[in-house]
Design a protein around this motif. Structure first.
Motif, short mmCIF file in Angstrom:
data_model
loop_
_atom_site.label_atom_id
_atom_site.label_comp_id
_atom_site.label_asym_id
_atom_site.label_seq_id
_atom_site.Cartn_x
_atom_site.Cartn_y
_atom_site.Cartn_z
N HIS A 179 -8.71 -5.74 -0.24
CA HIS A 179 -8.70 -6.69 0.87
C HIS A 179 -7.58 -6.42 1.87
O HIS A 179 -7.70 -6.75 3.04
CB HIS A 179 -8.50 -8.12 0.35
N THR A 199 1.23 9.58 -0.79
CA THR A 199 0.21 10.57 -1.13
C THR A 199 -0.79 10.84 -0.02
O THR A 199 -1.50 11.84 -0.06
CB THR A 199 -0.61 10.08 -2.34
N ILE A 210 -0.10 -2.33 -7.16
CA ILE A 210 -0.21 -3.71 -6.69
C ILE A 210 -1.64 -3.98 -6.23
O ILE A 210 -2.20 -5.03 -6.46
CB ILE A 210 0.75 -3.95 -5.50
N ASN A 269 0.83 -1.21 0.00
CA ASN A 269 0.00 0.00 0.00
C ASN A 269 0.86 1.26 0.00
O ASN A 269 0.54 2.24 -0.68
CB ASN A 269 -0.94 0.00 1.20
N ALA A 270 1.97 1.23 0.73
CA ALA A 270 2.85 2.41 0.77
C ALA A 270 3.52 2.62 -0.59
O ALA A 270 3.66 3.75 -1.06
CB ALA A 270 3.89 2.24 1.87
N GLN A 297 -10.78 7.90 -0.07
CA GLN A 297 -9.78 6.82 0.05
C GLN A 297 -9.76 6.26 1.47
O GLN A 297 -9.58 5.06 1.67
CB GLN A 297 -8.41 7.34 -0.36
N THR A 324 0.89 8.80 5.53
CA THR A 324 -0.04 7.99 6.30
C THR A 324 0.70 7.30 7.44
O THR A 324 1.80 6.79 7.25
CB THR A 324 -0.67 6.90 5.39
N ASN A 360 -12.35 3.82 1.60
CA ASN A 360 -11.88 2.55 0.99
C ASN A 360 -10.97 1.77 1.91
O ASN A 360 -10.95 0.55 1.89
CB ASN A 360 -11.11 2.82 -0.30
N ASN A 405 -13.46 -2.40 -1.81
CA ASN A 405 -13.38 -1.14 -2.55
C ASN A 405 -11.92 -0.71 -2.63
O ASN A 405 -11.30 -0.40 -1.63
CB ASN A 405 -14.19 -0.05 -1.86
N SER A 406 -11.40 -0.74 -3.84
CA SER A 406 -9.99 -0.41 -4.01
C SER A 406 -9.86 0.84 -4.85
O SER A 406 -10.46 0.96 -5.91
CB SER A 406 -9.27 -1.57 -4.71
N THR A 407 -9.06 1.78 -4.37
CA THR A 407 -8.76 2.98 -5.14
C THR A 407 -7.84 2.62 -6.30
O THR A 407 -7.69 3.36 -7.26
CB THR A 407 -8.04 4.00 -4.24
N ARG A 408 -7.16 1.46 -6.18
CA ARG A 408 -6.12 1.10 -7.15
C ARG A 408 -6.67 0.27 -8.31
O ARG A 408 -5.90 -0.07 -9.21
CB ARG A 408 -5.00 0.32 -6.47
N MET A 447 -4.34 9.90 2.20
CA MET A 447 -5.68 9.54 1.72
C MET A 447 -6.64 10.71 1.79
O MET A 447 -6.66 11.47 2.76
CB MET A 447 -6.25 8.40 2.59
N THR A 464 -5.92 -4.11 3.72
CA THR A 464 -5.95 -3.51 5.05
C THR A 464 -6.87 -4.27 6.01
O THR A 464 -6.81 -4.05 7.21
CB THR A 464 -6.43 -2.04 4.99
N ASP A 519 4.29 6.00 6.24
CA ASP A 519 4.92 6.30 4.96
C ASP A 519 4.69 7.75 4.60
O ASP A 519 3.78 8.39 5.11
CB ASP A 519 4.40 5.36 3.86
N1 LIG Z 1 -0.40 3.65 3.07
C1 LIG Z 1 -1.44 4.10 2.35
N2 LIG Z 1 -1.39 5.32 1.74
C2 LIG Z 1 -2.42 5.78 1.00
N3 LIG Z 1 -3.56 5.08 0.81
C3 LIG Z 1 -3.69 3.87 1.39
C4 LIG Z 1 -2.64 3.32 2.18
N4 LIG Z 1 -3.06 2.12 2.63
C5 LIG Z 1 -4.29 1.91 2.13
N5 LIG Z 1 -4.69 2.97 1.38
C6 LIG Z 1 -5.99 3.13 0.71
O1 LIG Z 1 -6.86 2.14 1.22
C7 LIG Z 1 -7.43 1.40 0.14
C8 LIG Z 1 -7.67 -0.02 0.60
O2 LIG Z 1 -6.44 -0.67 0.82
P1 LIG Z 1 -6.34 -2.24 0.64
O3 LIG Z 1 -4.95 -2.66 0.84
O4 LIG Z 1 -7.40 -2.86 1.49
O5 LIG Z 1 -6.77 -2.48 -0.86
P2 LIG Z 1 -5.93 -2.27 -2.19
O6 LIG Z 1 -4.54 -1.92 -1.88
O7 LIG Z 1 -6.69 -1.28 -3.01
O8 LIG Z 1 -6.06 -3.69 -2.87
P3 LIG Z 1 -5.42 -5.09 -2.34
O9 LIG Z 1 -6.49 -5.79 -1.61
O10 LIG Z 1 -5.06 -5.79 -3.58
O11 LIG Z 1 -4.29 -4.73 -1.46
C9 LIG Z 1 -6.44 1.52 -1.00
O12 LIG Z 1 -7.08 1.35 -2.24
C10 LIG Z 1 -5.91 2.95 -0.78
O13 LIG Z 1 -6.80 3.89 -1.33
#
Ligand SMILES: Nc1ncnc2c1ncn2[C@@H]1O[C@H](COP(=O)(O)OP(=O)(O)OP(=O)(O)O)[C@@H](O)[C@H]1O
Ligand SMILES: [Mg+2]
Length: 568
Positions: free
Chosen positions: A105, A75, A100, A42-43, A81, A158, A84, A90-93, A77, A107, A72
């Motif tokens: 899922h 950017t 990645i 995530n970072a 975000q 964050t 999310n 719900n993924s911002t990515r 949130m 967090t 980290d």
């Molecule tokens: N360190 C961070 N800095 C900025 N945004 C973050 C950070 N960690 C999580 N987020 C935000 O939280 C959302 C959810 O994170 P999460 O890891 O659950 O899902 P993901 O990264 O989108 O997908 P995946 O399940 O494949 O990891 C991210 O899409 C992002 O917007």
């Protein structure tokens, strides 16, 4: 409703049991270290250039609580975000190939805790968010809510703080284990720098349990430099040359039936001394490896990767005889692999794609083993093996003969007893003596197990039937010392040759139960020095039979070197 009665058509809208899904996903991560991988991913997705991962144990209301800080300078949130972050699925990515994250899922692994605090800021807007008792609430079938306070004074980035993760179990979070995990299984230890020269530098600082400082962890997975040419290796190391050999082969290409799907591979062939040189977590003879250490077989071989991070080992793809895979430190990456929800396996990938990838692996493998270098190394290995078995046996025999000549012995009732050098020797001595001297030990053995060290199940007297007797453990040790690797629970006695624990010293068992060593001198003439492990809260004192002094005092036995005339 009876048959034939007219029914109106209707629609079913499938529902989800939200709490259950949160529970499933939060618990689906099988390895507690997955939290670190998700946080680092995530970072990286947030374009951080500095990441801090800190594990600590803090006291809260007298209780030790695991505290994890994941910070980290990415950017940060926005409000959406942040939503999310706590949402499931719900993924911002999503849709961003460079990221990645895709599932929303990651967090949710944090929910397996007592409290999550998030401070985040995009530089303009900042928030502080707190989720209390996520784990307990989910099990009470409530969706845990988040208290959010907008705050302006938070720097961009964050910071996530998690209390009581994984039921506070801490054994996996030592500095060494975390460092190894980061180097192998996270984005920070990924292999992309070998294929892409424009990787952005990220500084990762780690402080795991047992360490007092932050350590900067190198970016990118480590592969050793190629070794010198074979003839030079031979000159220097002779039969050990194969163990000092290393060679790295880098290959990229595409799949035969899916030319749009590309892969990147690094196959590093490495002898064991090369690995011992760079991997402190490898167990080996004569080296006390840190907690969490592993063998070459357990870690090396072929790893299939996504996002340039290893997901699953497929040693069977490169094993055609014996355990050849252990020579490889190989990674093959393919961005078209489909991962299971917990990123634990690539088995969601269509089989035709996996089949094609396997074929590419096979080609790389064949290319390597048909080469001249490989053939010479194989020849050398066979020679070395033949030499080693002969050499080893001879050495072992010499050592045993030497030991026979060195050993101290005593003769009791015509039987020669040998002073034990190991736990097994103590056990043999005990068996012989309990046959020769009825009542020498206040228990009777009913079952043996030598699976993990020697311990026996015993009962306290001769006559009670086993079915109604209270049964205990009796532990055997060469030397009883601190760092007792059993629990005191159910232990009746300990039989050892000697002990280095002094009177009033504390011995702790694996459950942290403390017992004080009490050494009590004999007060009557026919008595003996008694050793007890005492816990005032427990009725049973564990008696320690230190055979060295016990046999001297009870049987007047002393052990002396074999004389040159000894026949047995
Ligand atoms: N360190 C961070 N800095 C900025 N945004 C973050 C950070 N960690 C999580 N987020 C935000 O939280 C959302 C959810 O994170 P999460 O890891 O659950 O899902 P993901 O990264 O989108 O997908 P995946 O399940 O494949 O990891 C991210 O899409 C992002 O917007
Ligand atoms: Mg993620």
């Amino acid at each position: 409703m009876t048959y034939g009665e007219k029914m109106e058509p209707y629609t079913i809208t499938p529902k989800v049991d939200e709490t259950q899904e949160f529970i499933e996903i939060a618990n689906d991560f099988s390895n507690p270290l997955d939290l670190v991988r998700e946080a680092i991913s995530n970072a990286y997705d947030a374009d951080a250039t500095e990441i801090r991962v800190i594990f600590d144990v803090v006291k809260q209301y007298g209780e030790s609580v695991l505290k994890i800080v994941l910070a980290d300078n990415g950017t940060g949130m926005s409000g959406d975000q942040l939503q999310n972050f706590f949402d499931l699925g719900n993924s911002t990515r999503r849709g961003n190939d460079a990221a990645i994250g895709e599932k929303g899922h990651g967090t949710k692994v944090y929910f397996n805790s007592r409290r999550i605090e998030v401070k985040t800021s995009t530089g303009d807007n900042g928030f502080q968010a707190v989720m209390d008792e996520p784990f307990r609430k989910l099990f009470d079938r409530q969706i845990p809510t988040v208290q959010v306070t907008p705050q302006s004074a938070i720097p961009k980035g964050t910071e996530i703080t998690i209390y009581g993760y994984n039921n506070n179990r801490r054994d996996k979070f030592t500095h060494q284990i975390l460092k190894d995990y980061i180097n192998w299984f996270t984005k920070h230890g990924s292999i992309d720098k070998h294929f892409d020269t424009e990787i952005k530098g990220v500084k990762l600082l780690l402080q795991g349990l047992g360490s007092n400082d932050l350590e900067q962890i190198d970016q990118g997975h480590f592969f050793p430099e190629d070794s010198k040419n074979i003839n030079q290796l031979l000159d220097e190391h002779m039969v050990k040359a194969p163990d000092y050999y290393s060679k790295k082969i880098i290959k990229t290409g595409f799949l035969k039936n899916f030319p749009e799907i590309t892969y990147e591979a690094i196959f590093s062939l490495e002898g064991k001394y090369v690995r011992y040189g760079y991997n402190a977590m490898l167990r080996r003879p004569g080296y006390t490896a840190p907690e969490g250490a592993y063998t070459i077989q357990e870690r090396y071989g072929l790893w299939v990767c996504k996002d340039y991070m290893p997901i699953q080992r497929k040693n069977e793809w490169i094993t055609f005889k014996g355990s050849e895979y252990t020579k490889f430190h190989a990674f093959i990456n393919c961005q078209d692999l489909r991962l299971t929800a917990n990123r634990g396996s690539v088995d969601n990938t269509p089989t035709e794609i996996l089949q094609d990838l396997k074929e590419e692996v096979r080609k790389i493998y064949d290319g390597i083993v048909k080469g001249d270098e490989w053939t010479s190394m194989e020849w050398l290995e066979e020679e070395a093996q033949a030499y080693q078995t002969v050499d080893k046996e001879k050495k072992n025999f010499d050592w045993r003969i030497n030991k026979v000549n060195r050993a101290n012995i005593a003769v009791h009732k015509g039987v020669t007893l040998v002073e034990p050098e190991r736990e097994s020797g103590v056990f043999s001595l005990f068996l012989i003596l309990s046959q020769l001297e009825e009542g020498l030990f206040p228990f009777y053995v009913v079952d043996y197990d030598t699976h993990e060290g020697i311990d026996v199940i015993a009962k306290g007297d001769r006559n009670t039937p086993i079915s109604s007797a209270k049964l205990f453990y009796v532990e055997f040790k060469r030397t009883l010392s601190k760092g007792f690797n059993h629990s005191f629970e159910n232990i009746h006695s300990i039989v050892c040759w000697d002990t280095d624990i002094k009177h009033d010293e504390i011995l702790k068992d694996i459950n942290s139960e403390e017992r004080k060593m009490q050494i009590i001198s004999p007060d009557a003439k026919d008595d003996y020095t008694r050793y007890f492990l005492d816990n005032p809260k427990k009725a049973h004192k564990i008696e320690v039979f230190c055979l060295n002094s016990y046999l001297k005092e009870r049987l007047d036995l002393s052990f002396n070197p074999r004389s040159s005339k000894s026949v047995i």
